[in-house]
Design a protein around this motif. Structure first.
Motif, PDB file in Angstrom:
ATOM      1  N   TYR A 423       0.845  -1.186   0.000  1.00  0.00           N
ATOM      2  CA  TYR A 423       0.000   0.000   0.000  1.00  0.00           C
ATOM      3  C   TYR A 423       0.887   1.245   0.000  1.00  0.00           C
ATOM      4  N   ILE A 424       0.287   2.382  -0.341  1.00  0.00           N
ATOM      5  CA  ILE A 424       0.966   3.679  -0.304  1.00  0.00           C
ATOM      6  C   ILE A 424       0.004   4.685   0.332  1.00  0.00           C
ATOM      7  N   LEU A 425       0.524   5.486   1.263  1.00  0.00           N
ATOM      8  CA  LEU A 425      -0.285   6.513   1.928  1.00  0.00           C
ATOM      9  C   LEU A 425       0.136   7.898   1.466  1.00  0.00           C
ATOM     10  N   ILE A 426      -0.824   8.801   1.432  1.00  0.00           N
ATOM     11  CA  ILE A 426      -0.523  10.211   1.249  1.00  0.00           C
ATOM     12  C   ILE A 426      -1.486  11.010   2.114  1.00  0.00           C
ATOM     13  N   PHE A 427      -0.982  12.052   2.751  1.00  0.00           N
ATOM     14  CA  PHE A 427      -1.780  12.910   3.618  1.00  0.00           C
ATOM     15  C   PHE A 427      -1.767  14.330   3.086  1.00  0.00           C
ATOM     16  N   THR A 428      -2.860  15.024   3.302  1.00  0.00           N
ATOM     17  CA  THR A 428      -2.902  16.464   3.073  1.00  0.00           C
ATOM     18  C   THR A 428      -3.444  17.106   4.330  1.00  0.00           C
ATOM     19  N   THR A 429      -2.835  18.194   4.746  1.00  0.00           N
ATOM     20  CA  THR A 429      -3.295  18.943   5.907  1.00  0.00           C
ATOM     21  C   THR A 429      -3.868  20.265   5.441  1.00  0.00           C
ATOM     22  N   ILE A 440      -7.227  16.887   8.393  1.00  0.00           N
ATOM     23  CA  ILE A 440      -6.421  15.789   7.866  1.00  0.00           C
ATOM     24  C   ILE A 440      -7.233  15.033   6.816  1.00  0.00           C
ATOM     25  N   SER A 441      -6.620  14.777   5.700  1.00  0.00           N
ATOM     26  CA  SER A 441      -7.240  13.954   4.665  1.00  0.00           C
ATOM     27  C   SER A 441      -6.207  12.931   4.204  1.00  0.00           C
ATOM     28  N   CYS A 442      -6.610  11.672   4.194  1.00  0.00           N
ATOM     29  CA  CYS A 442      -5.687  10.590   3.847  1.00  0.00           C
ATOM     30  C   CYS A 442      -6.284   9.772   2.707  1.00  0.00           C
ATOM     31  N   LYS A 443      -5.415   9.336   1.805  1.00  0.00           N
ATOM     32  CA  LYS A 443      -5.818   8.439   0.728  1.00  0.00           C
ATOM     33  C   LYS A 443      -4.868   7.252   0.703  1.00  0.00           C
ATOM     34  N   ILE A 444      -5.446   6.053   0.617  1.00  0.00           N
ATOM     35  CA  ILE A 444      -4.670   4.817   0.634  1.00  0.00           C
ATOM     36  C   ILE A 444      -4.747   4.177  -0.739  1.00  0.00           C
TER      37      ILE A 444
END
Length: 541
Positions: A423-429, A440-444
């Protein structure tokens, strides 16, 4: 004739729970003795039947009780079903009883609405109305099943309760139909009731199938469903008999509505109690938040991670790998399925990252803290996009020119960081002024060979990162120096938390501890309870 001494053989007949029922004692006859049965066959021995001293006599209270258990409960009860089976069935039977009576009141209203008792009413118009209701319900079934089909199993408790809400709303519309002027308005109301019943059928049938799979322990899913149908048949029959007395005595407008509302209130209350009594052992999003946050809060090393001191003790853990893993498993505070069932909500915002950790020095869970929102199994295009409400300094942007994409997302760094993960995570604040739910917004992004265990690790990783990113970030000059909220800060947090989960097989230790507590986590070939929509997979080369 006397049998030979020492040649007796005892056969003990047992039931499905290995409880002895009858004992048969076989003894051979003495040599030289000749006996024949009616067919002329020689008799070699005698069989004596020994009844157990505790056996019930015919038509005793215990024998009747055992007969009812055999008819209405799965074979091998109570060992063949889970512990929460009986509490659920009691509430479910009571709610079905109240629903049967309310259904008779609504059926009477529908008959009045279509013109029963009215000499001017046309059978053809009533038939056409039935066809329209049935058509609208079938179309609604197709669209509803397409829209929420994959979410019915992970959120079976919510949809089981929602099914009865749909059904009760349909009954209310049915009772309103006689007061609606004949024509398009009444047809619309009755068609809406038909749509709601169709939604009830999809949500109720599918969610009950998932609950039955949870209750069955001996691979007796078909029998659990069959016995549930038997219970509902008897309860509905009794409800119809009682309801026939109710509808014959309650005829006025006020009494009908007061009775209907009372029955529907009782129906929903009992149904709510029924789904609350279920102790699911799979981890959906809400249960994963509760279990993971409680477990991480109780891990002594989590304090070092939160204080940004993890790197200083990293080498110590590498030197004491096995000892640390076993020691931490003993110190973890993991809520059981029964504990989580008392905390979880029936209706919960899907995809929210919430922290349910234990407050220091206190017993019991604290109120959940919403950290942000998370999507799992997103497409690659959605993964590279960002919300328009995100600040430019904290969120990668994506632009499209013909058949190409331009993005500020550090794909190379992310691919390298998660090279050994599925898997790969990315966050945006975002700006704190938008509220905690928007910070916080996260996409997996899931890779091709992701398993349900991969989903659990990705969700735990996302929850862990969100917790650290929302913990009193620096401001002013400190923020500029540390890069808090920037892509560099997020990548650093991702790397630190991934190292935390991987060192000394920490996450594997978590999974083992969850399994020991009764959670179903070893489901490599199973269905993930974290994905409520059909997700995409990617191959990174």
């Amino acid at each position: 004739m006397a049998p030979k001494d020492g040649n007796a053989i005892t056969f003990t007949e047992v039931d499905e729970l290995n409880n002895p029922a009858l004992t048969f004692i076989y003894s051979e006859l003495q040599s030289g003795t000749t006996l024949k049965d009616e067919m002329g066959n020689g008799i070699r021995g005698r069989v004596d039947i020994a009844h157990l001293s505790g056996a019930s006599t015919p038509w005793s209270v215990k024998s009747v009780q055992n007969l009812l258990i055999d008819i209405f409960l799965p074979a091998g009860y109570p060992h063949s079903v889970s512990e929460d089976y009986i509490p659920y069935q009691i509430f479910d039977s009571l709610q079905a009883f109240s629903s049967s009576i309310a259904g008779l009141l609504s059926s009477r209203a529908v008959l009045q609405g279509v013109g029963v008792g009215n000499a001017d009413a046309s059978p053809t118009s009533a038939l056409l109305l039935h066809i329209l209701q049935d058509t609208s319900g079938r179309i609604a079934t197709i669209f509803f099943a397409h829209r929420v089909g994959t979410a019915l199993e992970p959120e079976c408790k919510m949809y089981r309760f929602a099914a009865d809400i749909f059904n009760d709303l349909a009954m209310v519309l049915d009772c309103l139909s006689p007061m609606i002027p004949a024509g398009v308005s009444r047809v619309t109301v009755l068609s809406a009731a038909g749509v709601l019943r169709a939604l009830c059928g999809v949500a109720g049938g599918s969610s009950k199938a998932s609950l039955s799979a949870h209750f069955s322990k001996w691979g007796n899913l078909a029998e659990v469903n069959a016995k549930d149908s038997s219970q509902e048949t008897v309860i509905s029959l009794v409800g119809m008999l009682v309801g026939s007395l109710v509808v014959s005595h309650i005829t006025s407008f006020t009494a009908t509505w007061l009775t209907l509302l009372a029955l529907l209130t009782l129906h929903l209350s009992l149904n709510y109690a029924a789904v609350r009594s279920v102790q699911m052992t799979t981890l959906n999003r809400q249960r994963a938040n509760i279990v993971f946050s409680s477990m991480l809060s109780s891990d002594p090393d989590f304090a070092y991670l939160a204080a940004n001191q993890w790197q200083s003790i990293h080498q110590q853990h590498l030197q004491t790998e096995l000892g640390m893993r076993e020691q931490n498993q003993r110190r973890l505070q993991i809520p059981s399925p029964a504990d989580v069932s008392r905390q979880e909500r029936i209706f919960d915002a899907s995809g929210m990252l919430q922290w349910h950790g234990l407050p220091p020095g206190k017993e019991g869970p604290m109120a959940p803290e919403t950290l942000g929102h998370c999507q799992i199994g997103v497409s690659l295009r959605d993964f590279m996009s960002s919300s328009s409400s995100s600040s430019s300094s904290s969120s990668p942007s994506v632009s499209t020119t013909s058949n190409s994409l331009k993005t500020a997302l550090p794909l190379k760094a992310l691919a390298s960081l998660f090279n050994d993960e599925n898997y790969i995570l990315i966050f945006t604040t975002r700006s704190p002024s938008l509220g905690p739910r928007a910070r916080i917004s996260c996409k997996i992004l899931l890779k091709q060979h992701a398993t349900p265990k991969t989903h659990l690790k990705a969700w735990m990783h996302a929850l862990l990162v969100a917790r650290l990113l929302t913990r009193s970030p620096p401001s002013g000059e400190d923020k500029k120096k540390t890069g808090c909220g920037t892509t560099e800060m997020i990548l650093s947090t991702l790397s630190r938390t991934l190292d935390f989960l991987n060192v000394s097989s920490r996450f594997e230790g978590y999974i083992d501890a969850l399994g020991d507590k009764g959670w179903e986590v070893d489901v490599e070939g199973g269905v993930s309870a974290l994905e409520t929509r059909i997700g995409r997979r990617v191959v990174v080369s």
